[in-house]
Scaffold this motif. Structure first.
Motif, mmCIF file in Angstrom:
data_model
loop_
_atom_site.group_PDB
_atom_site.id
_atom_site.type_symbol
_atom_site.label_atom_id
_atom_site.label_comp_id
_atom_site.label_asym_id
_atom_site.label_seq_id
_atom_site.Cartn_x
_atom_site.Cartn_y
_atom_site.Cartn_z
ATOM 1 N N LEU A 126 0.835 -1.200 0.000
ATOM 2 C CA LEU A 126 0.000 0.000 0.000
ATOM 3 C C LEU A 126 0.872 1.253 0.000
ATOM 4 C CD1 LEU A 126 -2.811 1.153 0.055
ATOM 5 C CD2 LEU A 126 -2.806 1.014 2.549
ATOM 6 N N ILE A 150 2.332 1.687 -3.482
ATOM 7 C CA ILE A 150 1.335 2.132 -4.462
ATOM 8 C C ILE A 150 1.079 3.626 -4.318
ATOM 9 C CG2 ILE A 150 -1.116 1.971 -5.074
ATOM 10 C CD1 ILE A 150 -0.864 -1.068 -4.357
ATOM 11 N N VAL A 170 2.076 6.431 -7.227
ATOM 12 C CA VAL A 170 1.070 7.292 -7.857
ATOM 13 C C VAL A 170 1.364 8.759 -7.557
ATOM 14 C CG1 VAL A 170 -1.369 7.899 -7.938
ATOM 15 C CG2 VAL A 170 -0.687 5.502 -7.831
ATOM 16 N N GLU A 198 -7.975 15.113 -10.184
ATOM 17 C CA GLU A 198 -8.977 14.045 -10.193
ATOM 18 C C GLU A 198 -8.328 12.709 -9.829
ATOM 19 O OE1 GLU A 198 -11.100 12.726 -13.684
ATOM 20 O OE2 GLU A 198 -12.119 11.462 -12.208
ATOM 21 N N THR A 199 -7.146 12.484 -10.363
ATOM 22 C CA THR A 199 -6.467 11.232 -10.034
ATOM 23 C C THR A 199 -6.171 11.153 -8.541
ATOM 24 O OG1 THR A 199 -5.438 11.237 -12.209
ATOM 25 C CG2 THR A 199 -4.514 9.759 -10.556
ATOM 26 N N ARG A 225 -7.803 12.683 -6.165
ATOM 27 C CA ARG A 225 -9.090 12.429 -5.499
ATOM 28 C C ARG A 225 -9.467 10.956 -5.622
ATOM 29 N NH1 ARG A 225 -11.081 17.442 -6.868
ATOM 30 N NH2 ARG A 225 -11.805 16.689 -8.883
ATOM 31 N N GLY A 226 -9.244 10.410 -6.794
ATOM 32 C CA GLY A 226 -9.526 8.993 -6.994
ATOM 33 C C GLY A 226 -8.691 8.125 -6.085
ATOM 34 N N LEU A 227 -7.433 8.502 -5.952
ATOM 35 C CA LEU A 227 -6.555 7.736 -5.065
ATOM 36 C C LEU A 227 -7.055 7.785 -3.629
ATOM 37 C CD1 LEU A 227 -3.880 6.170 -4.582
ATOM 38 C CD2 LEU A 227 -2.758 8.377 -4.264
ATOM 39 N N SER A 260 -10.097 8.353 -2.643
ATOM 40 C CA SER A 260 -11.326 7.568 -2.559
ATOM 41 C C SER A 260 -11.018 6.076 -2.519
ATOM 42 C CB SER A 260 -12.207 7.892 -3.769
ATOM 43 O OG SER A 260 -13.365 7.097 -3.785
ATOM 44 N N LEU A 261 -10.056 5.657 -3.344
ATOM 45 C CA LEU A 261 -9.672 4.251 -3.356
ATOM 46 C C LEU A 261 -9.094 3.846 -1.998
ATOM 47 C CD1 LEU A 261 -9.424 1.715 -5.160
ATOM 48 C CD2 LEU A 261 -7.108 2.461 -5.722
ATOM 49 N N LEU A 262 -8.313 4.759 -1.422
ATOM 50 C CA LEU A 262 -7.741 4.495 -0.104
ATOM 51 C C LEU A 262 -8.840 4.370 0.945
ATOM 52 C CD1 LEU A 262 -4.567 6.789 0.091
ATOM 53 C CD2 LEU A 262 -4.674 4.298 -0.068
ATOM 54 N N GLN A 292 -12.116 3.635 0.561
ATOM 55 C CA GLN A 292 -12.907 2.419 0.389
ATOM 56 C C GLN A 292 -12.060 1.169 0.598
ATOM 57 O OE1 GLN A 292 -15.588 2.234 -2.962
ATOM 58 N NE2 GLN A 292 -15.525 4.459 -3.260
ATOM 59 N N GLY A 293 -10.789 1.276 0.218
ATOM 60 C CA GLY A 293 -9.935 0.095 0.287
ATOM 61 C C GLY A 293 -9.444 -0.217 1.687
#
Lengths: 202, 202
Positions: B151, B154, B158, B177-178, B180-182, B184-186, B188-189
Motif C-alpha cells: 500500500l 502504491i 502514484v 482528479e487522479t 481524489r480517486g486515489l 477515494s480508493l484508499l 474504500q480500500g
DNA sequence: TTTCCTTTTCGACCATCGGTCGATTTGATT
DNA sequence: AATCAAATCGACCGATGGTCGAAAAGGAAA
C-alpha cells in the motif's frame, strides 16, 4: 527495396547494437556500419540520431499495444476478463530494450529516456480503453467506484512502473507483493470480495 | 576554502545554468566559466560531467526528504496526520530542475534521467517510513489492509508520478482528479468512510 | 629565506561524436 | 542516349567531454 525496408534495416541495426551497449556508446557511424550503409545515408532516412531511437521505441511498442487495445475493446467480453487482458499486455510489453545482455542495473540516461517514452506511450494509449472497461463494470454493478478514469490511471501507473522494473527496480517477490496489494486494494476499494480478482494476475 | 566549498561552487554554477537551458546544452567549459574556475579544475573535483549532475540531484532532494522523514517518524502524531505530511512532502519536493524558465514539455533525455533518479530516491527513502505509519494505523484499527508495504509503495508511486507531472504530463485538473480517486480508493480500500481522508490533500 | 613536496589550478590538446555537404552513383523514363 | 530525381557516400565541420603536463599556491622543515 523500398524506403520501408531501408528504414527497417537501420532500426534492425540499432536494435542489434542495443543488445550489447547502451545508446550513449553507440555512434551513428556504428549504426551505419552495422546496417551496411554509409553514415550519410542514415541522415537521408532519419533527421537525427534521436529520431532513430524514437522510431525504434515506436516500432517495439506500437504493435503489441495495438493488439492489446483491439482485444480489450471487444465489449462482449466481461469487464474483468478484459482487465485481465490489460494486465497481461502490461506484463508482455516490457521493453525489448531491457532484454540487453549484461544489463547492469542501469543508471543509464538513455534507458531512462526510453522508459519515460514507453510509460507515456502505454498510459496514454491504454487509459481510455481501461476507463471504458471500468465504466462498463460500474454499469453492470461489478465495480463500485466514483472515479473510473482516475482508477484506470492509478492501475496503469502502478503496473507500468512496477512491472517495467527499471524506473524503480526491486526483487521479483517484492513486485509480486505490490501487485497482490494492488489487487487487494482494488477488491476492497471497488466492493468486491477478497480474492475475487486474483485471476487478474495468475 | 576547503574542498566542500569548491564542490558547492561548481554545483551552484550548474544549478544557475539549469535555470536557462537543459543539461545537454550546458558544456563543462560553461560550468567552469560560471563557477569562475578553469575547466581542468572541474575534473579535479568531479570524475565526469554526469557525476556533477548526480551530486546536484542528491543535494536538492536529500535535505527536504530528510526533514520530511524525521517529521513523519514522530510516532506520537496520529498515522493519518503523518500520512498527510508525506503527501505534502511529495508535493513540495517537486524538482528544482522543473523550475526551469521556458520549460517546454521536454522530451528531454537528461530530464528523464533526473526524474528517474528522483523517483527512485523518493520511493526508496519514503517507503519504509510510510509503511511504518500504515502499520501503526492498522494496529490502531484506523486502517484495514493486509499489505502495508504494498500500500505504501502504491501510494508513493502514484503520488510521485502524478505530482511530478513530467514523466506522464497531464493538465492540473486531471492530476487533481487522479489524486481524489486515489484518496477515494484508499478510503474504500482501507475501510474508511467516504470523505474522511480528504484532508490528506487539501 | 630557501628548499622541497603536496595540493590545486589551468587551458591547450585529443579523440570522438552528431550532423552537413557536395560529389557521385543508380535507375527509371523518355 | 540523354536526362533527371532518388539514393548513397565519406570527407569534413564545429563542438564536446575528458586528459595531461606544466605551473602556481601553500605549507612544513631546514
Amino acid at each position: 527495396m523500398q524506403n520501408q525496408t531501408k528504414h527497417e534495416q537501420i532500426l534492425d541495426a540499432l536494435q542489434a547494437l542495443l543488445k550489447n551497449k547502451n545508446i550513449q556508446n553507440i555512434s551513428v557511424s556504428e549504426i551505419a556500419q552495422t546496417a551496411g550503409i554509409g553514415k550519410g545515408s542514415i541522415y537521408y532516412y532519419f533527421p537525427s540520431k534521436d529520431s532513430i531511437v524514437d522510431a525504434l521505441v515506436e516500432r517495439n511498442y506500437e504493435k503489441p499495444l495495438e493488439t492489446a487495445k483491439s482485444l480489450a475493446r471487444q465489449t462482449d467480453i466481461s469487464p474483468f476478463t478484459r482487465m485481465a487482458m490489460i494486465f497481461q499486455a502490461c506484463r508482455n510489453s516490457t521493453s525489448a530494450f531491457r532484454a540487453r545482455a549484461g544489463a547492469e542495473l542501469s543508471d543509464d540516461r538513455e534507458d531512462a529516456f526510453i522508459r519515460q517514452k514507453y510509460i507515456r506511450h502505454l498510459i496514454s494509449e491504454m487509459k481510455p480503453v481501461l476507463t471504458e472497461i471500468i465504466q462498463q463494470g460500474i454499469q453492470e454493478g461489478q465495480i463500485h467506484f466514483d472515479y473510473p478514469a482516475a482508477l484506470a490511471e492509478i492501475v496503469l501507473i502502478v503496473l507500468t512502473v512496477k512491472l517495467d522494473n527499471g524506473l524503480y527496480p526491486t526483487d521479483p517477490e517484492d513486485t509480486e507483493e505490490t501487485i497482490r496489494g494492488l489487487i487487494s486494494l482494488l477488491e476492497q476499494g471497488t466492493g468486491n470480495p477478497s480474492g475475487s480478482l486474483n485471476f487478474l494476475v495468475t
